[in-house]
Enzyme design. Structure first.
Site, short mmCIF file in Angstrom:
data_model
loop_
_atom_site.label_atom_id
_atom_site.label_comp_id
_atom_site.label_asym_id
_atom_site.label_seq_id
_atom_site.Cartn_x
_atom_site.Cartn_y
_atom_site.Cartn_z
N ASP A 241 2.11 -6.69 -4.21
CA ASP A 241 3.01 -5.55 -4.13
C ASP A 241 2.97 -4.74 -5.43
OD1 ASP A 241 5.00 -4.12 -2.71
OD2 ASP A 241 6.49 -4.96 -4.06
N THR B 251 3.86 2.04 -2.94
CA THR B 251 3.92 2.08 -4.40
C THR B 251 2.53 2.02 -5.02
OG1 THR B 251 4.26 -0.32 -4.48
CG2 THR B 251 6.22 1.05 -4.48
N THR B 252 1.66 1.18 -4.45
CA THR B 252 0.31 1.09 -5.00
C THR B 252 -0.40 2.43 -4.80
OG1 THR B 252 0.30 -1.18 -4.23
CG2 THR B 252 -1.78 -0.31 -5.02
N ASP C 298 9.54 -4.22 2.77
CA ASP C 298 8.77 -2.98 2.92
C ASP C 298 8.82 -2.50 4.38
OD1 ASP C 298 8.12 -3.18 0.29
OD2 ASP C 298 5.95 -3.33 0.56
P1 ADP Z 1 1.10 0.34 -0.93
O1 ADP Z 1 1.79 -0.34 -2.06
O2 ADP Z 1 0.60 1.68 -1.32
O3 ADP Z 1 1.88 0.33 0.33
P2 ADP Z 1 -0.67 -1.48 0.44
O4 ADP Z 1 -1.43 -2.57 -0.18
O5 ADP Z 1 0.47 -1.82 1.32
O6 ADP Z 1 -0.22 -0.52 -0.71
O7 ADP Z 1 -1.71 -0.60 1.25
C1 ADP Z 1 -1.31 0.53 1.95
C2 ADP Z 1 -2.52 1.26 2.47
O8 ADP Z 1 -3.26 0.43 3.36
C3 ADP Z 1 -2.13 2.50 3.27
O9 ADP Z 1 -2.96 3.56 2.89
C4 ADP Z 1 -2.38 2.07 4.71
O10 ADP Z 1 -2.68 3.17 5.52
C5 ADP Z 1 -3.53 1.14 4.54
N1 ADP Z 1 -3.68 0.17 5.64
C6 ADP Z 1 -2.79 -0.69 6.12
N2 ADP Z 1 -3.33 -1.44 7.11
C7 ADP Z 1 -4.60 -1.02 7.26
C8 ADP Z 1 -5.71 -1.38 8.10
N3 ADP Z 1 -5.60 -2.34 9.00
N4 ADP Z 1 -6.87 -0.70 7.94
C9 ADP Z 1 -6.98 0.24 7.02
N5 ADP Z 1 -6.00 0.63 6.19
C10 ADP Z 1 -4.84 0.02 6.30
MG MG Z 2 2.42 -1.19 1.58
#
Ligand code: ADP
Ligand code: MG
Length: 546
Positions: free
Chosen positions: A65, A98-99, A399
């Site tokens: 996270d 957040t990332t 989240d």
């Molecule tokens: P954040 O802290 O930004 O939420 P995450 O590690 O949760 O970071 O990643 C979020 C990103 O991953 C978003 O851009 C979302 O669209 C993408 N994402 C989530 N699931 C998938 C998937 N199965 N395939 C591709 N992208 C995905």
């Molecule tokens: Mg996320």
């Protein structure tokens, strides 16, 4: 980066202070801020890696996270801290993304640095970024998909996308159902979501599959006396903001005890007071007593004899939720309590939540749930193998709950998996043609920076980012607005059709926060510090502990 000779401020600053200005200041800040993006990059998306963070006391957190990582890093550099604040404000406003917000900030600063090297003035860059920002809203308008709050499948897709990559994979369907049901119950008549009505309680020592939703409130304290009832129907609940205990002698400042007789007399008086307290409770007709403080043995016995279930040392948050859910008032004077102060729960029940054997501390063994209550409150009882597992899955569920609330309130979602970023980049490239002067370069640089999201998703899944980006751009140019990259297979997919969707608010807030932070950092051309900046700058440049 020592104090500069001939600097007129030297005469007014203390000896330890330091001043860095112009190009040096900007370059130091950009380096430190960009390091934050590097620190979290590898965690993005479903195939993102986790980080193990060990604090100075040896406590370990394993997480994927973004905001948790940056919070735990204890960043010192002021400019790097501004990026940490991006993550924090994103967490506060939407609870997810957040990332993404941090790596976008980092990419914008990277792009800015190139422009600075080509002698584009910082003001021109920030003006270009702002112009780009103005386009964001209209592109998001075009892409937004209306969400029907009754559409369970889409709600589950939103929850599942937010949960991705955080240890919940094995029980994703089950957990997704739990969060959707919990948030659904918290939708108010006016369409807003009472997000605070839903809480998560974690218990290690079992399986994620055993997690469940309790439509009501739980208190995780064991009843102090074995003879107290464990299950009740139509229970009247008294919430007491106090204790039923004899104060310790040394804390009873008014009582000066010098001999044995006086001590006995004092204790007798206090026992009488406790008796009165219990009588006052009985008079209200309460079946359940919740107290902030402790309950003495004699009082426990009296309460048990009266068939009252008492739970003591219940924390403030639980007392608040219980009072709200049952309609009880939180009373601080037992003598003045009346039956009107009682709340009501249709059902009160207890269940054991086993603790792992190695836990020697006094964590609860049983939880008491108050259901059939007059409110939308929901409690997700989250079970999992170890503390590390439940903690990380708890972050994933938090989240998920946040994004569901945002999606339902706003009624708009966007395709994820990098689709929005590519669509926006193409739109900005078009728009750049109409921008005059060198600001055009900044708008183009902004468009390029947006690649960071799909590029990183591809990289983290072990695929060639170059191929993925070329293909993605081609698809979007052909009008496939929802084309994204499947971070599992590396194939291109229709993100919306595959259910990789996020609330509009997640994206919009992330773009705003990144632009804002980049602008703030770029405008700084002078750093005056009371301490030595060069060392903290160097540390952060390497991203501590990473
Ligand atoms: P954040 O802290 O930004 O939420 P995450 O590690 O949760 O970071 O990643 C979020 C990103 O991953 C978003 O851009 C979302 O669209 C993408 N994402 C989530 N699931 C998938 C998937 N199965 N395939 C591709 N992208 C995905
Ligand atoms: Mg996320």
């Amino acid at each position: 980066m020592a104090q500069q000779a001939g600097d007129p401020t030297l005469s007014v600053l203390s000896e330890e202070s330091q001043r860095i200005d112009g190009k040096d200041a900007r370059s130091m800040n950009l380096t430190a801020a960009r390091a934050m993006g590097e620190a979290v990059r590898t965690t993005l998306g479903p195939r993102g890696m986790d980080k193990m963070l060990v604090d100075s006391t040896g406590d370990t957190v394993v997480t994927n996270d973004g905001v948790t990582i940056l919070d735990e890093m204890e960043v010192e550099h002021p400019a790097a801290n501004m990026v940490v604040e991006v993550a924090q404000s994103q967490e506060q406003e939407v609870g997810d993304g957040t990332t993404s917000a941090v790596i976008l900030t980092s990419a914008l600063l990277d792009a800015a640095e190139d422009l600075l090297e080509n002698d584009v003035h910082p003001t021109t860059i920030t003006a270009g970024f702002e112009q780009a920002g103005d386009h964001v809203a209209s592109v998001l308008d075009d892409l937004a998909i209306d969400l029907d709050a009754e559409d369970t499948e889409t709600l589950e897709a939103i929850a599942s996308t937010a949960m991705t990559g955080k240890g919940a994979e094995s029980e994703k369907d089950h957990l997704t159902t739990l969060v959707v049901d919990a948030i659904r119950a918290a939708v108010q008549a006016d369409g807003t979501v009472d997000r605070d009505a839903v809480t998560i309680k974690t218990f290690a020592g079992s399986n994620l599959a055993d997690s469940r939703l309790i439509e009501g409130v739980t208190v995780s304290k064991n009843p102090p006396h074995d003879a107290m009832p464990t299950d009740l129907a139509e229970a009247d609940v008294l919430v007491y903001e106090g204790e039923i205990e004899v104060p310790e002698l040394e804390t009873a400042t008014e009582t000066r005890v010098s001999d044995f007789e006086e001590v006995t007399e004092y204790l007798d008086q206090e026992q009488a007071a406790i008796q009165e307290d219990v009588e006052a409770i009985l008079e209200t007709g309460a079946d359940v007593l919740i107290t902030e403080g402790g309950i003495d043995d004699p009082a426990q016995k009296l309460l048990a004899e009266a068939d009252i279930l008492a739970l003591r040392r219940v924390d403030d948050e639980d007392r608040r939720r219980l009072a709200e859910a049952t309609g009880a008032s939180r009373i601080s004077d037992l003598e003045a309590a009346t039956p009107e102060d009682l709340g009501r729960a249709g059902e009160v029940g207890q269940e054991r939540v086993r603790m792992p054997l190695w836990r020697g501390d006094a964590r609860p063994e049983r939880i008491t749930s108050f259901t059939d209550v007059d409110s939308v409150a929901g409690t997700i009882v989250l079970r999992g193998g170890t503390e590390h597992v439940v903690d990380e899955v708890e972050r994933a569920l938090e989240d998920s709950l946040d994004v569901l609330a945002a999606a339902i309130e706003d009624g708009e979602i966007l395709p994820g998996a990098g689709a929005v970023e590519i669509e926006l980049a193409l739109a900005l490239e078009d728009a750049a043609d109409g921008v005059s002067g060198r600001e055009q370069l900044a708008v183009e640089a902004f468009a390029d920076a947006l690649d960071i999201s799909p590029r990183t998703l591809a990289e983290n899944a072990g695929h060639s980012p170059i191929d993925a980006l070329v293909d993605l751009r081609a698809r979007h140019t052909d009008g496939e607005v929802s084309a994204g990259i499947d971070a599992e297979s590396g194939e291109l997919i229709d993100a919306a059709a595959e259910g990789i969707v996020e609330p509009r608010r997640v994206k919009a807030t992330a773009f705003d926060a990144a632009i804002e932070a980049a602008r703030t950092i770029l405008r700084i051309d002078d750093v005056v510090s009371a301490g030595d900046l060069s060392t903290s700058g160097d540390d952060d440049g390497g991203a501590p502990g990473m």
